[in-house]
Design a protein around this motif. Structure first.
Motif, PDB file in Angstrom:
ATOM      1  N   GLU A 101      -4.932   5.688   1.227  1.00 11.69           N
ATOM      2  CA  GLU A 101      -3.967   4.673   0.821  1.00 11.69           C
ATOM      3  C   GLU A 101      -4.466   3.962  -0.425  1.00 11.69           C
ATOM      4  O   GLU A 101      -5.656   3.712  -0.566  1.00 11.69           O
ATOM      5  CB  GLU A 101      -3.740   3.656   1.943  1.00 11.69           C
ATOM      6  CG  GLU A 101      -3.027   4.225   3.138  1.00 11.69           C
ATOM      7  CD  GLU A 101      -2.723   3.178   4.199  1.00 11.69           C
ATOM      8  OE1 GLU A 101      -3.009   1.968   3.977  1.00 11.69           O
ATOM      9  OE2 GLU A 101      -2.210   3.563   5.256  1.00 11.69           O
ATOM     10  N   TRP A 102      -3.538   3.662  -1.324  1.00  7.56           N
ATOM     11  CA  TRP A 102      -3.859   2.960  -2.560  1.00  7.56           C
ATOM     12  C   TRP A 102      -3.109   1.640  -2.574  1.00  7.56           C
ATOM     13  O   TRP A 102      -1.996   1.532  -2.043  1.00  7.56           O
ATOM     14  CB  TRP A 102      -3.412   3.784  -3.761  1.00  7.56           C
ATOM     15  CG  TRP A 102      -4.252   4.987  -4.047  1.00  7.56           C
ATOM     16  CD1 TRP A 102      -4.524   6.030  -3.214  1.00  7.56           C
ATOM     17  CD2 TRP A 102      -4.916   5.272  -5.273  1.00  7.56           C
ATOM     18  NE1 TRP A 102      -5.316   6.943  -3.841  1.00  7.56           N
ATOM     19  CE2 TRP A 102      -5.567   6.526  -5.104  1.00  7.56           C
ATOM     20  CE3 TRP A 102      -5.017   4.629  -6.486  1.00  7.56           C
ATOM     21  CZ2 TRP A 102      -6.311   7.107  -6.122  1.00  7.56           C
ATOM     22  CZ3 TRP A 102      -5.754   5.210  -7.491  1.00  7.56           C
ATOM     23  CH2 TRP A 102      -6.405   6.434  -7.305  1.00  7.56           C
ATOM     24  N   LEU A 103      -3.707   0.644  -3.222  1.00  6.83           N
ATOM     25  CA  LEU A 103      -2.998  -0.613  -3.441  1.00  6.83           C
ATOM     26  C   LEU A 103      -1.817  -0.352  -4.364  1.00  6.83           C
ATOM     27  O   LEU A 103      -1.907   0.475  -5.276  1.00  6.83           O
ATOM     28  CB  LEU A 103      -3.922  -1.650  -4.086  1.00  6.83           C
ATOM     29  CG  LEU A 103      -5.059  -2.180  -3.213  1.00  6.83           C
ATOM     30  CD1 LEU A 103      -5.966  -3.078  -4.043  1.00  6.83           C
ATOM     31  CD2 LEU A 103      -4.508  -2.945  -2.032  1.00  6.83           C
ATOM     32  N   ARG A 134       0.843  -1.192   0.000  1.00  5.51           N
ATOM     33  CA  ARG A 134       0.000   0.000   0.000  1.00  5.51           C
ATOM     34  C   ARG A 134       0.879   1.244   0.000  1.00  5.51           C
ATOM     35  O   ARG A 134       1.910   1.290   0.635  1.00  5.51           O
ATOM     36  CB  ARG A 134      -0.922   0.003   1.210  1.00  5.51           C
ATOM     37  CG  ARG A 134      -1.942  -1.147   1.146  1.00  5.51           C
ATOM     38  CD  ARG A 134      -2.900  -1.150   2.297  1.00  5.51           C
ATOM     39  NE  ARG A 134      -4.116  -0.387   2.176  1.00  5.51           N
ATOM     40  CZ  ARG A 134      -5.064  -0.534   1.274  1.00  5.51           C
ATOM     41  NH1 ARG A 134      -4.913  -1.401   0.321  1.00  5.51           N
ATOM     42  NH2 ARG A 134      -6.159   0.179   1.304  1.00  5.51           N
ATOM     43  N   THR A 148      -5.230   0.200  -8.598  1.00 13.25           N
ATOM     44  CA  THR A 148      -3.925  -0.303  -8.175  1.00 13.25           C
ATOM     45  C   THR A 148      -2.822   0.459  -8.894  1.00 13.25           C
ATOM     46  O   THR A 148      -2.828   0.574 -10.125  1.00 13.25           O
ATOM     47  CB  THR A 148      -3.798  -1.818  -8.476  1.00 13.25           C
ATOM     48  OG1 THR A 148      -4.866  -2.506  -7.828  1.00 13.25           O
ATOM     49  CG2 THR A 148      -2.474  -2.364  -8.000  1.00 13.25           C
TER      50      THR A 148
END
Length: 148
Positions: A117-119, A110, A140
């Motif tokens: 938060e982003w993958l 992450r 993602t």
């Protein structure tokens, strides 16, 4: 008088389609509405045109109008857009650097982006590593290491 009803019918359809475009924007109803307006003019010039011929001609005009929009007008409008990534948040992140909020293990982790938060996908890296976004797939981020 019968031809007058035909003309007004096509023009009324044109107005309804163009008004519907304002309620549900997408540009296609506008062009089909324009085709209906042209049909009003055609029935004015060719008063005895049978109903089936009108329907077929309307279908062809609607397809032609949508193709003209899709092939010629839409590309020009997209080029003039001063903010082409406005509603594509992920694409706006390409080339930017961020810090890993969660270690990338087995290719997944992450990244902290602003207050969210982003993958992230990329090489295995520890928490706190600086990464650069190289591409986006859905939600993602594909990242590469930028630590010295």
């Amino acid at each position: 008088m019968d031809n007058l009803v035909n003309n007004y019918g096509w023009w009324l359809l044109a107005l309804v389609l163009i008004a519907a475009e304002m309620l549900a924007p997408g540009y296609f109803l506008l062009w089909i509405g324009i085709a209906a307006g042209v049909m009003g003019l055609v029935t004015l010039v060719v008063p005895g045109l049978p109903g089936i011929a009108q329907a077929v001609l309307f279908g062809l005009l609607a397809i032609a109008a949508c193709l003209v929009y899709w092939k010629f007008i839409r590309p020009v409008a997209e080029q003039r857009d001063d903010q082409p990534l406005l509603n594509r948040r992920g694409a706006q992140l390409v080339g930017q650097r961020f810090v890993l909020a969660e270690a990338i293990v087995n290719g997944r982790g992450r990244v902290k982006v602003g207050d969210s938060e982003w993958l992230a996908e990329g090489p295995d890296l520890p928490v706190g590593s600086e990464v650069e976004v190289v591409s986006v797939s859905g939600t993602t981020l594909r990242v590469e290491s930028r630590n010295g």
